[in-house]
Design an enzyme around this catalytic site. Structure first.
Site, PDB file in Angstrom:
ATOM      1  N   ASP A 161       0.836  -1.197   0.000  1.00  0.00           N
ATOM      2  CA  ASP A 161       0.000   0.000   0.000  1.00  0.00           C
ATOM      3  C   ASP A 161       0.877   1.256   0.000  1.00  0.00           C
ATOM      4  O   ASP A 161       1.884   1.326   0.708  1.00  0.00           O
ATOM      5  CB  ASP A 161      -0.886  -0.012   1.252  1.00  0.00           C
ATOM      6  CG  ASP A 161      -1.890   1.117   1.280  1.00  0.00           C
ATOM      7  OD1 ASP A 161      -2.735   1.162   0.377  1.00  0.00           O
ATOM      8  OD2 ASP A 161      -1.817   1.946   2.205  1.00  0.00           O
ATOM      9  N   GLU A 217      15.527 -14.690  -0.296  1.00  0.00           N
ATOM     10  CA  GLU A 217      16.114 -15.633   0.655  1.00  0.00           C
ATOM     11  C   GLU A 217      15.099 -16.656   1.146  1.00  0.00           C
ATOM     12  O   GLU A 217      15.471 -17.745   1.583  1.00  0.00           O
ATOM     13  CB  GLU A 217      16.696 -14.872   1.850  1.00  0.00           C
ATOM     14  CG  GLU A 217      17.923 -14.041   1.514  1.00  0.00           C
ATOM     15  CD  GLU A 217      18.338 -13.132   2.652  1.00  0.00           C
ATOM     16  OE1 GLU A 217      17.648 -13.156   3.708  1.00  0.00           O
ATOM     17  OE2 GLU A 217      19.333 -12.396   2.500  1.00  0.00           O
TER      18      GLU A 217
END
Length: 555
Positions: free
Chosen positions: A209, A255
């Site tokens: 957002d 990751e």
């Protein structure tokens, strides 16, 4: 990039405004149990993922975008166990799950902000937010002249623990949504922890957002634009430091096996979002320029070209024709748009026009528009109910409106409630199948004309809006994938027509009020679908789109 992320970058994502999707426990509010029950409807549509608007604990001053706890589920929507079951079931249907993350601001009820209110000026607790002393003889004036996106000053004054009038805090939106101080490393660390928390739960990525927010100019200087207060305040948005956030978020997701990030980035027309989608930042950003264009081929083509150019060399754009902040496509395309190429400050407002609407015209255009968007290189986000051809509910009784935009503007701006009305599932049931609750207890009222658009009625009709929507999504996978670069067939002076090759297909959209004869030189004979139905390959009816299969199209 992992296969899962790549699929999202070219796939179809269904936006779930949970509060209005489906009520599974009969309290008048949509919830996770309801969403789980209706997952087959989303999968059957042909979607690859769902994006869920904020479902965290919240006092609901801005219906979830004022978050009080980033690591839990709002009890109105169910339990944490319900959410984990949702992820498991969605994955079983082949649907990835995206959450909404709101890093620019939280709720005044968030533990950090409550601690700030009970602490002294310049304390570590206050330094998590943007507190400043006021101007004027007794600090009675805001620290600067910034205006809230929702109307009024972007600053609110607090009462200090001593009982005296005190400092002011910044809120770019509602006063119930204090902005974080992203110049404090503690904030960055907290949000990385939040992301990892949800990744541990199985979430596949996030819609961010106000991705161009978070950092403000360090000096917090006045907005000096000549058209203040209706200007794009460059001190509030798009600061260069914001990219450090997304580099760290991208690294975090990579990751974790590859997690998808898409940004809500509203920038002035002509200002590229390319920096946000560099290889080490967000995977995609929404191409909002197209959403706000009038029904005119030159303007739409320019918006498409701009979006494709600004992300050249990286992933294709994320396209959308509707969301929870703008009017539904059927209504917008059935109106005379108030302005071409709206200014930055007016871009979202351009999507909330309350002019008289020709619903029949808007319906034809909306179906042609989704055919256009689905054929473009990139991903497509579908806002819930768009597949039903729902118009905007413009005439909500004033007493029922809840949007803070309506409240802060004292009714001048009617806000966004009209696109958030609970969905009509079954025309013959109470609340059109959305909820078993008493009608007056729905969180927003449904108009009686919603019955016409109920999924139950459209399921029985082979030429319904829903049936055509499904057909387009099915054909998209067959014709326009694997995704290819866009090549225009139509010249810029061909008239009110857009035509391009992508993948194995050609899309031709006739935006004119009269039929269009396809030039023989385009060699388009294998018509796959026309949104108006019942036409020949060489003739495209007014306000409709045709898809063609061309085996020799560029890949």
């Amino acid at each position: 990039m992992t296969d899962k992320v790549a699929k999202l970058c070219t796939g179809v994502i269904y936006q779930v405004y949970l509060r209005s999707f489906y009520d599974g426990n009969g309290d008048g509010i949509g919830d996770l149990v309801g969403l789980r029950e209706k997952l087959p409807a989303i999968a059957d549509l042909g979607c690859d993922a769902i994006w869920i608007n904020p479902c965290y604990p919240s006092p609901q001053h801005d219906h979830g975008y004022d978050i009080s706890d980033y690591r839990s589920i709002n009890p109105e929507y169910g339990t944490f166990a319900d959410f984990l079951q949702l992820i498991e079931q969605a994955h079983a249907y082949g649907l990835q799950v995206l959450m909404d993350i709101v890093p620019n601001h939280c709720s005044v009820e968030h533990a950090w902000f409550q601690a700030a209110l009970h602490s002294a000026p310049d304390s570590p607790e206050r330094n998590r937010f943007i507190f400043r002393s006021g101007r004027g003889e007794n600090g009675e004036l805001p620290p600067n002249n910034w205006q809230s996106v929702f109307g009024g000053s972007a600053w609110s004054r607090i009462t200090e623990p001593s009982g005296e009038a005190g400092q002011w805090y910044l809120h770019l939106f509602d006063s119930s949504q204090p902005d974080f101080n992203w110049r404090n490393p503690e904030v960055a660390q907290e949000f990385l922890s939040i992301l990892n928390f949800w990744y541990d739960c199985g979430v596949d990525g996030f819609r961010i957002d106000v991705a161009h927010g978070n950092f403000k100019s360090a000096d917090l200087g006045d907005d000096t634009s000549p058209d203040f207060p209706y200007s794009y305040n460059w001190r509030m948005w798009n600061q260069p430091e914001v990219h450090d956030i997304y580099r760290s978020w991208r690294a975090c997701g990579d990751e974790r096996g590859g997690k998808y990030l898409v940004g809500e980035v509203w920038l002035p027309a002509g200002v590229a979002k390319g920096e946000y989608v560099r290889p080490d930042e967000l995977h995609q950003a929404f191409a909002f320029d197209l959403l706000v264009q009038p029904w005119k081929a030159p303007e739409m083509r320019a918006a498409i070209d701009f979006a494709l150019t600004e992300c050249a060399g990286n992933n294709f754009p994320a396209w959308a024709l509707a969301n929870h902040d703008v009017h539904r496509a059927v209504t917008r395309y059935g109106q005379n748009q108030v302005a071409d190429n709206p200014s930055a400050a007016a871009m979202i407002a351009a999507g909330r026009n309350f002019a008289q609407t020709d619903i029949e015209l808007g319906t034809r255009r909306a179906l042609a528009a989704i055919a256009l968007v689905l054929a473009l290189p990139g991903s497509t986000f579908i806002y819930q109910g768009e597949e039903l051809g729902l118009p905007e509910y413009l005439d909500i009784p004033d007493a029922a409106r809840q949007d803070p935009i309506w409240l802060r503007s004292q009714g001048v701006d009617k806000g966004r409630d009209g696109c958030r009305i609970p969905l009509p599932w079954d025309a013959e049931k109470q609340n059109f199948g959305f909820s078993t609750a008493e009608k007056h207890t729905l969180w927003l009222p449904q108009p009686e004309w919603f019955a016409k658009y109920a999924r139950s009625r459209q399921e029985k009709l082979s030429d319904s809006f829903l049936a055509k929507y499904r057909k387009l999504l099915k054909l998209r996978a067959e014709i326009f994938h694997p995704i290819g670069n866009l090549q225009w067939l139509s010249d810029k002076d061909v008239g009110n027509v857009l035509a391009f090759r992508a993948g194995r297909g050609v899309c031709v959209v006739n935006l004119a009020a009269q039929e269009f004869s396809v030039p023989s030189t385009w060699n388009l004979t294998n018509l796959a679908f026309n949104t108006a139905g019942g036409c020949q390959a060489e003739i495209i009816p007014a306000n409709s789109a045709s898809w063609y299969i061309c085996e020799n199209s560029a890949q």
